[in-house]
Motif scaffolding. Sequence first.
Motif, PDB file in Angstrom:
ATOM      1  N   ARG A  57       3.189  13.599  19.193  1.00 17.83           N
ATOM      2  CA  ARG A  57       4.198  12.875  18.614  1.00 17.83           C
ATOM      3  C   ARG A  57       4.406  13.456  17.053  1.00 17.83           C
ATOM      4  NH1 ARG A  57       0.217   7.930  19.433  1.00 17.83           N
ATOM      5  NH2 ARG A  57      -1.019   8.230  17.404  1.00 17.83           N
ATOM      6  N   LYS A  58       5.512  12.952  16.639  1.00 19.49           N
ATOM      7  CA  LYS A  58       5.666  13.312  15.045  1.00 19.49           C
ATOM      8  C   LYS A  58       4.739  12.921  14.219  1.00 19.49           C
ATOM      9  CE  LYS A  58       9.278  12.902  11.467  1.00 19.49           C
ATOM     10  NZ  LYS A  58      10.883  12.439  11.304  1.00 19.49           N
ATOM     11  N   GLY A  59       4.298  13.858  13.529  1.00 21.10           N
ATOM     12  CA  GLY A  59       3.257  13.696  12.569  1.00 21.10           C
ATOM     13  C   GLY A  59       2.017  14.165  13.004  1.00 21.10           C
ATOM     14  N   ASP A  60       1.874  14.792  14.039  1.00 18.91           N
ATOM     15  CA  ASP A  60       0.567  15.219  14.681  1.00 18.91           C
ATOM     16  C   ASP A  60       0.435  16.589  13.969  1.00 18.91           C
ATOM     17  OD1 ASP A  60      -0.117  13.128  16.252  1.00 18.91           O
ATOM     18  OD2 ASP A  60       0.682  14.070  18.032  1.00 18.91           O
ATOM     19  N   VAL A  61      -0.803  17.146  13.940  1.00 23.33           N
ATOM     20  CA  VAL A  61      -0.972  18.543  13.164  1.00 23.33           C
ATOM     21  C   VAL A  61      -2.100  19.135  14.079  1.00 23.33           C
ATOM     22  CG1 VAL A  61      -1.564  19.909  11.253  1.00 23.33           C
ATOM     23  CG2 VAL A  61      -0.734  17.787  11.022  1.00 23.33           C
TER      24      VAL A  61
END
Length: 320
Positions: A57-61
């Motif tokens: 999801r958005k924000g995962d690194v």
Amino acid sequence: MEEFIRSLPDDIKRKGKEVEEFQKTFQPKPQVWKNVRGIPNFNMDAAKYAYEHWTPRKGDVFVASYPKCGTTWTCAIVKQLLFIRDPNYLEIMNARGKGILGAQVAIESGPPEAKFAIADALPCSRIYFTHLPSELINVEKIKSSDAKVIYVYRNPKDALVSFFNFSQNIPCAPELSNLKTDDFNKYLEQMLQGEQWTGVPAGQWYPYHIKSWMQYKDENFIKFIAYEELKKDFKVIVRDIAEFLGLQRTDAEISEIEKRCSFKVMQDAATGSDLEKIKFFRKGGVGDWKNYFSVAQSEKMDEHIKIALENVDIQFQYEI
């Protein structure tokens, strides 16, 4: 942290028990998927499950690297950048390698379904590392979800020396015991010939891994950083990483991150843990290869890398 654990649904808590049991009983074993020979201490089934069934999801690194190239250090930096202003989330992220949150550090670890069900219950961005080449990571899902990848690379001589020393202290898959050696020259030849199981196809080693990820070097979802540059200009590179992740951090916060992510602090934090038992934090420097390579071996490595990475735009720093 305890409040967060108590707040988890009962089905997630049960999956946490599955993860704990898996972590206790897992034994290194050779596994092959898509022609890639996985590192025996990891679980390729988890990587396959993530590729086919799990969506970031958005924000995962994701921190991608060949083994012993600064993976743990980079993950620690990213964790601090993301959560230095949120002690609660930082505490959760610090617990991701043990207990109910075990196996939440590497993509290719843990029991697949249970591990990723727990991942999706985490209320914040997730940070994962992987030692896999890009074809075993669902890059399209990462891009479409607006997640990010940081690829950290290190000069291959220091990486090999670090891997050699690390291999002396970790369990060996019984089927691969013939590859276990404390002879550096033999180990060097095994690596150059692609005999060791390091997360790449048979006959390959570090250069294959680099090339698999370098094909994306001009895309916005990925950033490449050199281990040696991070050692030399920590604050500059960390600011670059923060900008890449869309974060604004103060000078004071960057200085605090430098303290928290120093080699000594991370080494001390591992005291009494499994990481200390396997001597995970050894030196963390640049140039130790000079204590292992003969002139002939160094020249042989140089020629090997020159041929293997022909037409690849990457420069290694062998000293700083």
